[in-house]
Design a protein around this motif. Sequence first.
Motif, PDB file in Angstrom:
ATOM      1  N   ALA A   1       0.826  -1.357  -0.044  1.00 27.26           N
ATOM      2  CA  ALA A   1      -0.074   0.023   0.014  1.00 27.26           C
ATOM      3  C   ALA A   1       0.715   1.194   0.241  1.00 27.26           C
TER       4      ALA A   1
ATOM      5  N   PHE B   1      -7.586   0.658  -4.440  1.00 26.72           N
ATOM      6  CA  PHE B   1      -7.123   1.656  -3.769  1.00 26.72           C
ATOM      7  C   PHE B   1      -7.798   2.975  -4.003  1.00 26.72           C
TER       8      PHE B   1
ATOM      9  N   ALA C   1       3.709   1.861  -1.314  1.00 22.23           N
ATOM     10  CA  ALA C   1       4.059   1.861  -2.937  1.00 22.23           C
ATOM     11  C   ALA C   1       2.907   2.613  -3.846  1.00 22.23           C
ATOM     12  N   PHE C   2       1.822   2.836  -3.184  1.00 24.71           N
ATOM     13  CA  PHE C   2       0.636   3.437  -3.912  1.00 24.71           C
ATOM     14  C   PHE C   2       0.552   4.964  -3.385  1.00 24.71           C
ATOM     15  N   SER C   3       0.780   5.176  -2.153  1.00 26.55           N
ATOM     16  CA  SER C   3       0.369   6.324  -1.917  1.00 26.55           C
ATOM     17  C   SER C   3       1.431   7.303  -1.148  1.00 26.55           C
ATOM     18  N   ASP C   4       2.590   6.592  -0.699  1.00 28.80           N
ATOM     19  CA  ASP C   4       3.683   7.010   0.203  1.00 28.80           C
ATOM     20  C   ASP C   4       3.119   7.746   1.394  1.00 28.80           C
TER      21      ASP C   4
ATOM     22  N   ALA D   1       5.196   8.494  -4.306  1.00 27.75           N
ATOM     23  CA  ALA D   1       3.707   7.783  -4.439  1.00 27.75           C
ATOM     24  C   ALA D   1       3.940   7.031  -5.669  1.00 27.75           C
TER      25      ALA D   1
ATOM     26  N   LEU E   1      -0.337  12.353  -7.254  1.00 28.42           N
ATOM     27  CA  LEU E   1      -0.266  11.917  -6.079  1.00 28.42           C
ATOM     28  C   LEU E   1       1.067  11.990  -6.036  1.00 28.42           C
TER      29      LEU E   1
END
Lengths: 322, 322
Positions: free
Chosen positions: A248, B251, A250-253, B160, B153
């Motif tokens: 997760a 996500f 790696a998605f939104s930092d 991100a 993002l």
Amino acid sequence: MIKPLILAVDIGGTKTAFGFVSEEGKIIHHDHIDTGQSADPSELIGRINQAVEEAFESLRKEYSLVGIGIGAPDANYFNGTVDFAVNFKWKGVIPLAKLFSESFHLPAVLTNDANAAALGEMYFGAAKGMKDFILITLGTGLGSGIVANGKLLYGHTGFAGELGHTIIIQHGRMCKCGRKGCLEQYCSSTGIVKTYLEILKNDGKELPENIYDIDSRYIYEKAMGGDPAAFYAFNYTGELLGFALANAVAFSDPEAIFLFGGLAQAEELLFNPVNISFEKNLLEIYKNKVKILPSGLAASTAALLGAASVAWDERKKTISDV
Amino acid sequence: MIKPLILAVDIGGTKTAFGFVSEEGKIIHHDHIDTGQSADPSELIGRINQAVEEAFESLRKEYSLVGIGIGAPDANYFNGTVDFAVNFKWKGVIPLAKLFSESFHLPAVLTNDANAAALGEMYFGAAKGMKDFILITLGTGLGSGIVANGKLLYGHTGFAGELGHTIIIQHGRMCKCGRKGCLEQYCSSTGIVKTYLEILKNDGKELPENIYDIDSRYIYEKAMGGDPAAFYAFNYTGELLGFALANAVAFSDPEAIFLFGGLAQAEELLFNPVNISFEKNLLEIYKNKVKILPSGLAASTAALLGAASVAWDERKKTISDV
């Protein structure tokens, strides 16, 4: 002078909590009823209405209810509907905000219970001042609220942040959603019970007399009492959760990930394996940067505060539009 | 009157493209050089400077360069650095924006090449008017740019959108990042080559004479010519990509996902298995709502347009601050 309050409602798979919340985030009164398993959502709303009437009776001289904020799994903020809920007997698309509004004669706003908890954390909890974080609710299922750039991520149709239904193990455990291997089948109160029973079975151990009495609290107490199967159940749950959270990131930092709900109250028993697996599975650029933290709000009130904050926010928008 | 242009640079694992881009998104001239594998980034910047000098010579009477927009993998917009790049020989944290700025005596802004492509898609491509989408670059690696609420993002530290490094198969193929089973080890030009060679090996087929000549283009042509191993390599790649994208939808709930880069040019050969696997793996609430689309920009120029748009945006901010 009569002070305004929001009726906050948090509908869970098992229990439905409600409370009266002031604009400053003070909970004047809160209680809960069983959610029940009626196929008709009006049945639940009727019982909530009755419980609210009784609870509000003594407050009527000082306060008035001006709106309703509702948190529920699979809820859609944009439409005010609960769509294809997997933890209720309700079928299809339920116009929950409209049903509440008609029953109480008050404006009602609906949001995902995990999104509500995330907003509660941002306004009144440990995420104050953070602009990028994820909140994970570990209850009957696994919910998530994602805040990015200081705003809750709703996505194109209002359904962003369903991390409980990311597939973590291909061809894994059957999920209520009809697919296999969803994260919430492993990392939730029900998930850890399945894991615990699997471990006992694989070890050839006798199953407890009434397996329906086993919940995450039972496993927690067993683990604290030295039961290796219970301890390993927490380890396995934490390992998978840490792995999923590393993905997760790696998605939104995010700056932090908050764990909230029943399972999170197991403290080190859950947080230790989560942290070890999380750091091990993180990409180099994220290592030692993202904190995994317990929620800063009491489990019983965070979702209510979140649901209330959405309603207060909505009320301000409506008033300023007039 | 002399017209202003941005020097746009897109640094890839193999090739580095550059171009001169007007404020309206018109590319006046573009070309590329080999990225090379020097451990010193100044070596590459020196060669880019030389190539730019030569290319700009004939444009000098009409135009002037006013800034640099750079897209590179593992780049950090906040710091202007490339951190622990896995596709280059560079080590640690490289202050790339500063090095470019010093070499060219121009302000320079740096962004992840996939983020740059996403911005290019939003300003000049098929994502015009969209507020929630994901762009996936399928090159040497797999990059991603995520737009939510109309904004790219960046996350808390600017990193991100590293979907190429979500672990898709636990204990899977070794990745350059030091971990195992990352998505880009399967769904990228290099990933499909590994898959194709594995299939040939498992089938007991003879490997081609020079296996280092095999790239995604070669496999594409083999598949179009009826080679079942090549066809199956595309199927397997598409299946895993569709699965990973279905998880990504849970996500951020995007309106569309754009596929961009070499592999995406295989059209149906890739898009068919991606779409089948994607819809199969989507949670009910998302089914038939999210489009998987090819990029609306030419592969050779999208990243340049994206890098340029970040620089133009930065220039406006700077000028309005004065």
